[in-house]
Design an enzyme around this catalytic site. Structure first.
Site, PDB file in Angstrom:
ATOM      1  N   PRO A  78       0.005 -17.547   2.848  1.00  0.00           N
ATOM      2  CG  PRO A  78      -0.472 -15.798   1.374  1.00  0.00           C
ATOM      3  CD  PRO A  78      -1.119 -16.822   2.230  1.00  0.00           C
TER       4      PRO A  78
ATOM      5  CG  ASP B  69      -0.273  -0.153   2.530  1.00  0.00           C
ATOM      6  OD1 ASP B  69       0.580   0.696   2.855  1.00  0.00           O
ATOM      7  OD2 ASP B  69      -0.567  -1.115   3.253  1.00  0.00           O
TER       8      ASP B  69
ATOM      9  CG  ASP C 198       3.173  -4.203   6.342  1.00  0.00           C
ATOM     10  OD1 ASP C 198       2.481  -4.750   7.222  1.00  0.00           O
ATOM     11  OD2 ASP C 198       2.717  -3.424   5.494  1.00  0.00           O
ATOM     12  CB  SER C 199       4.165 -10.518   6.374  1.00  0.00           C
ATOM     13  OG  SER C 199       3.997 -11.047   7.668  1.00  0.00           O
ATOM     14  CB  THR C 200      -1.006 -11.260   5.710  1.00  0.00           C
ATOM     15  OG1 THR C 200      -0.227 -12.221   4.983  1.00  0.00           O
ATOM     16  CG2 THR C 200      -1.519 -10.217   4.733  1.00  0.00           C
ATOM     17  CG  ASP C 201      -2.462 -11.999  10.930  1.00  0.00           C
ATOM     18  OD1 ASP C 201      -1.678 -11.311  11.592  1.00  0.00           O
ATOM     19  OD2 ASP C 201      -3.638 -11.670  10.703  1.00  0.00           O
TER      20      ASP C 201
ATOM     21  CG  ASP D 215       8.927 -15.497  -2.217  1.00  0.00           C
ATOM     22  OD1 ASP D 215       9.399 -15.080  -1.135  1.00  0.00           O
ATOM     23  OD2 ASP D 215       8.396 -16.598  -2.345  1.00  0.00           O
ATOM     24  N   GLY D 216       9.351 -12.062  -1.002  1.00  0.00           N
ATOM     25  CA  GLY D 216      10.245 -11.473  -0.004  1.00  0.00           C
ATOM     26  C   GLY D 216      11.253 -12.466   0.560  1.00  0.00           C
TER      27      GLY D 216
END
Lengths: 278, 278
Positions: free
Chosen positions: B159, B83, B152-155, B134-135
């Site tokens: 993925p 974002d 800053d990843s999702t939970d 891909d980080g």
């Protein structure tokens, strides 16, 4: 079964649970739910008041910062808080007497029955005096003086509105001892910012020292929740760290949220809150 | 229309709003809602990621505490955060280069279109390098070294799970400079306590200094939300207040949540959180 809090028209929190008590008291619509997430949950007029799981946060933070900042709190007054959680925390201190004035007897009765983990026998403590009555009238008429006063009211909509008024705070000021302090909840610092701003403004008219504490309570949605202190001489944020450490250690206080670091950290406000209260 | 977050089976937050974008990307189910309460809200797989109204809290607190604790951060890596909010905050510092690695190009595109108040042109800054990829692979293969890395990843369901693994942190450690620091979100300190505990344990295996920050974000329900720092030499909680004050003033940072007091206050943990992380 899901139940949803109805505090805001465009925002709600839902918790899965079963209703185990429902009662229309002369003052409000009271419900108790049993949930696996938060244990028993008490709602008044659809607003979550307390839960077995996270009540300690609110109750500890409305009491210990004041009772440890005051050098010798002896006489304490609690307005509201019929669940007994505040009373429980105050009684951990070397106080001589604690008066609790709750307008709605039904809240006390249902809490004794269903929320015993919250009041933990504190209603039976010899130092506790329970008065069923109107808090605003009590502070207007009492001849007693108090070192600490905790106002645990519902939001300033409906019956609790008077407990946010300048006249109420003037009475509080009058019945506080020379170094007395009071504290009250002033709502979510985001969702109820108007409540927080107005309360701060009104309290500043009455008290020379006004201090905001922010806490995070899982079941009070909206980020930080605010508690505001009005004080005659003692600024809880400016007591020495050493004094707080010593008093906390001496009492062997067992707390789950409060500690001497949090005592000061909870008075540091993010800019977006601090700037609104200047 | 109400939409409800589906992160927890027995708990949900509902916000009134209208859906304005819906897309199944190769990685996730992405939606943008328009709400009057929080402005536009981005959800991924049903979980609220960011909102126009309160995004500043998460973005400021994932960046400034590290970038102001490091004496001279020059090269910064961001994993995720398509974002652009983290990027915006990092670019407020005198950095030479910021690399953002986002796996899902669709998040970047939709954010440029719908969340311009969040990225504020930061994707076009000359110092910004955007990598779609891909980080985990990026940190394994890069030859560069970074002073600060923000994850800053999702939970850790789906993925992003690999971005919580020890191997990932070992790669991060390797590509950090001598005094480098990394930070990541580690979930709600109550509702996702297992995530926080496991992350802390794993980070402690890799980093000599691990520090937990707690923040309150209105749209992340569950009380305090946690951010965890892994560091080689610098403890953000032990930098001098004077250094932080000076660097903050020198940059003329405009922040809405972060300030030098919050820098330290956010590292003071309530007992019930601190005791779980010992």
């Amino acid at each position: 079964m899901w139940f949803f809090e109805t505090l805001y028209p465009d925002l709600k929190i839902g918790v899965k649970g079963d209703i185990i008590h429902e009662e229309k008291t002369p003052f409000q619509d009271m419900k108790i739910y049993h949930t696996s997430r938060y244990g028993k949950v008490l709602t008044l007029d659809g607003v979550i008041q307390t839960t077995q799981k996270d009540e300690f946060i609110y109750h500890e933070m409305l009491t210990h910062p004041l009772l440890l900042s005051h050098p010798k709190p002896q006489n304490v007054l609690i307005i509201g808080a019929g669940d007994g959680g505040i009373l429980r925390e105050v009684l951990k201190h070397k106080v001589k007497k604690v008066t609790l004035v709750e307008i709605d007897q039904a809240v006390i009765e249902v809490s004794k029955k269903h929320l015993a983990t919250i009041n933990k026998g504190s209603f039976n403590d010899k130092r506790a005096k329970i008065v069923v009555g109107d808090g605003a009238k009590f502070v207007k008429n009492t001849k007693e003086k108090f070192d600490v006063i905790v106002v645990d009211s519902t939001d300033p909509i409906g019956p609790a509105k008077v407990l946010f008024s300048e006249n109420f705070y003037l009475d509080i000021y009058r019945i506080l001892t020379k170094n007395g302090l009071m504290i009250r909840q002033t709502g979510s610092a985001t969702l109820q910012l108007t409540t927080l701003k107005n309360s701060t403004k009104t309290l500043k008219k009455v008290f020379p020292i006004v201090r905001t504490q922010i806490i995070a309570v899982p079941t009070y949605i909206g980020g930080f929740f605010s508690l505001t202190i009005g004080s005659k001489t003692i600024d809880t944020a400016k007591v020495t760290q050493k004094a707080i450490n010593q008093r906390y250690a001496k009492l062997k206080l067992k707390t789950k949220y409060y500690n001497p670091d949090i005592h000061f950290a909870c008075t540091k406000l993010p800019n977006y809150i601090g700037e609104e209260l200047r």
